[in-house]
Design an enzyme around this catalytic site. Structure first.
Site, PDB file in Angstrom:
ATOM      1  N   ASN A   9       0.868  -1.178   0.000  1.00 38.23           N
ATOM      2  CA  ASN A   9       0.000   0.000   0.000  1.00 38.23           C
ATOM      3  C   ASN A   9       0.909   1.234   0.000  1.00 38.23           C
ATOM      4  O   ASN A   9       1.523   1.543   1.022  1.00 38.23           O
ATOM      5  CB  ASN A   9      -0.891  -0.045   1.257  1.00 38.23           C
ATOM      6  N   LYS A  11       0.141   4.237  -0.140  1.00 37.45           N
ATOM      7  CA  LYS A  11      -0.500   5.393   0.509  1.00 37.45           C
ATOM      8  C   LYS A  11      -0.300   6.657  -0.351  1.00 37.45           C
ATOM      9  O   LYS A  11      -0.214   6.543  -1.565  1.00 37.45           O
ATOM     10  CB  LYS A  11       0.027   5.550   1.937  1.00 37.45           C
ATOM     11  N   HIS A  94      -9.358   0.746   5.247  1.00 39.21           N
ATOM     12  CA  HIS A  94      -8.061   0.912   5.919  1.00 39.21           C
ATOM     13  C   HIS A  94      -8.268   1.817   7.140  1.00 39.21           C
ATOM     14  O   HIS A  94      -9.088   2.731   7.101  1.00 39.21           O
ATOM     15  CB  HIS A  94      -7.050   1.531   4.954  1.00 39.21           C
ATOM     16  N   GLU A  96      -6.701   4.230   8.223  1.00 46.39           N
ATOM     17  CA  GLU A  96      -6.566   5.671   7.945  1.00 46.39           C
ATOM     18  C   GLU A  96      -7.848   6.227   7.326  1.00 46.39           C
ATOM     19  O   GLU A  96      -8.230   7.359   7.586  1.00 46.39           O
ATOM     20  CB  GLU A  96      -5.331   5.904   7.050  1.00 46.39           C
ATOM     21  N   GLU A 164      -5.110  -5.474  10.644  1.00 50.10           N
ATOM     22  CA  GLU A 164      -4.105  -4.434  10.818  1.00 50.10           C
ATOM     23  C   GLU A 164      -4.333  -3.724  12.154  1.00 50.10           C
ATOM     24  O   GLU A 164      -5.110  -2.764  12.226  1.00 50.10           O
ATOM     25  CB  GLU A 164      -4.206  -3.418   9.685  1.00 50.10           C
ATOM     26  N   GLY A 170       2.724   1.829  10.938  1.00 46.13           N
ATOM     27  CA  GLY A 170       3.658   2.948  10.855  1.00 46.13           C
ATOM     28  C   GLY A 170       4.419   3.237  12.137  1.00 46.13           C
ATOM     29  O   GLY A 170       5.057   4.275  12.270  1.00 46.13           O
ATOM     30  N   SER A 210       3.706  -2.561  10.261  1.00 48.79           N
ATOM     31  CA  SER A 210       5.161  -2.611  10.480  1.00 48.79           C
ATOM     32  C   SER A 210       5.808  -3.921  10.007  1.00 48.79           C
ATOM     33  O   SER A 210       6.754  -4.415  10.625  1.00 48.79           O
ATOM     34  CB  SER A 210       5.505  -2.330  11.943  1.00 48.79           C
ATOM     35  N   GLY A 232       5.023   1.222   4.785  1.00 47.96           N
ATOM     36  CA  GLY A 232       6.346   1.852   4.635  1.00 47.96           C
ATOM     37  C   GLY A 232       7.363   1.045   3.829  1.00 47.96           C
ATOM     38  O   GLY A 232       7.998   1.586   2.915  1.00 47.96           O
TER      39      GLY A 232
HETATM   40  P1  PGA Z   1       3.106   0.048   7.730  1.00 44.19           P
HETATM   41  O1  PGA Z   1       1.626   0.251   7.182  1.00 44.19           O
HETATM   42  O2  PGA Z   1       3.655  -1.190   7.071  1.00 44.19           O
HETATM   43  O3  PGA Z   1       3.845   1.289   7.332  1.00 44.19           O
HETATM   44  O4  PGA Z   1       3.010  -0.120   9.206  1.00 44.19           O
HETATM   45  C1  PGA Z   1       0.769  -0.841   7.025  1.00 44.19           C
HETATM   46  C2  PGA Z   1      -0.547  -0.424   6.446  1.00 44.19           C
HETATM   47  O5  PGA Z   1      -1.042   0.659   6.766  1.00 44.19           O
HETATM   48  O6  PGA Z   1      -1.130  -1.155   5.635  1.00 44.19           O
END
Ligand code: PGA
Length: 251
Positions: A9, A11, A94, A96, A164, A170, A210, A232
């Site tokens: 992803n 983002k 998601h 977010e 998640e 993150g 992560s 990330g």
């Molecule tokens: P991250 O994000 O790997 O940066 O923790 C995961 C995600 O939001 O799908």
């Protein structure tokens, strides 16, 4: 057997040049992988360009969000009809989207229905906050999200579920492999009760939060973990390749 899915992803990151550059590198690094499904989800505006860059590869393309309507007065939104020529998958719900943009389970359920009806496989994200986790409410929260955000679906619909935990996204602090396994086993059991054993056996459930090259193998070698949703670390082609390699190793 369930085929692993390694999803990235992106983002809201990168310029057009960077998107093209990353997709060309990924085409080179993981473009011929067939043992596992490789999926990238760039920002919507980059989807056509990325699609062109990966046209001769096995890499699949997805969107990060989608509107449940075919067209109309929905300023700033993107419909399944617009995604359909390019995308096999769409990430829905998601954290977010839920936390920053106020998406509710009912809306996610509508989007999931529209995606499935249009042959786009939804990757439906669920997860608890740190506060909920510390209060021992993880299972309760996930059960609610599974019920409400899958409300429009039946046992005939192919979806992917991504667990998640919000505290892991993150933060650099992933769930342990053991926690991931326990939670994903709970999700599979819940889906078995909902849609039956055959459905649960076929359902792909991902872990996200992560994920990096150093923890990807441990997490994916767990029985109920069928892949990962990477944030990330998917922006670096070497890291994403290492995670894809870990998936192959974990088969
Ligand atoms: P991250 O994000 O790997 O940066 O923790 C995961 C995600 O939001 O799908």
């Amino acid at each position: 057997m369930r085929k692993y899915l390694v999803a990235g992803n992106w983002k809201m990151n990168g310029t057009l040049d960077e998107a093209v550059n990353l997709s060309e590198k990924l085409a080179e690094a993981v473009g011929d992988y067939t043992e596992v499904d490789i999926l990238i989800c760039p920002p919507a505006i980059d989807i056509p360009s990325v699609s062109f860059c990966i046209r001769n590869t096995q890499i699949k393309l997805g969107a990060q969000n989608m509107n449940a309507n075919a067209s109309g007065a929905f300023t700033g939104e993107i419909s399944y009809n617009m995604l359909k020529p390019f995308c096999q998958y769409v990430i829905l719900g998601h954290s977010e989207r839920r936390q920053i943009f106020g998406e509710k389970d009912a809306m996610i359920a509508e989007k999931a229905r529209a995606a499935v009806d249009n042959e786009i496989t939804p990757i439906i994200c669920i997860g608890e906050t740190l506060e909920e986790n510390e209060a021992g409410k993880t299972v309760e929260i996930l059960r609610f999200q599974l019920e409400e955000s899958l409300k429009t679906l039946t046992a005939d619909d192919e979806i992917v579920i991504a667990y998640e935990p919000i505290w892991a996204i993150g933060t650099g602090k992933a769930a342990t492999a053991e926690t991931a396994q326990n939670v994903l086993a709970f999700i599979r059991e819940h889906m078995k009760n909902k849609f039956g054993q055959v459905y649960a056996d076929k359902l792909r459930i991902l872990y996200g939060g992560s994920v990096k090259p150093s923890n990807a193998y441990d997490i994916m070698s767990q029985k109920d973990v069928d892949g990962v949703l990477v944030g990330g670390a998917c922006l670096k082609s070497d890291d994403f390749k290492a995670i894809a390699d870990a998936a192959i190793q974990a088969i």
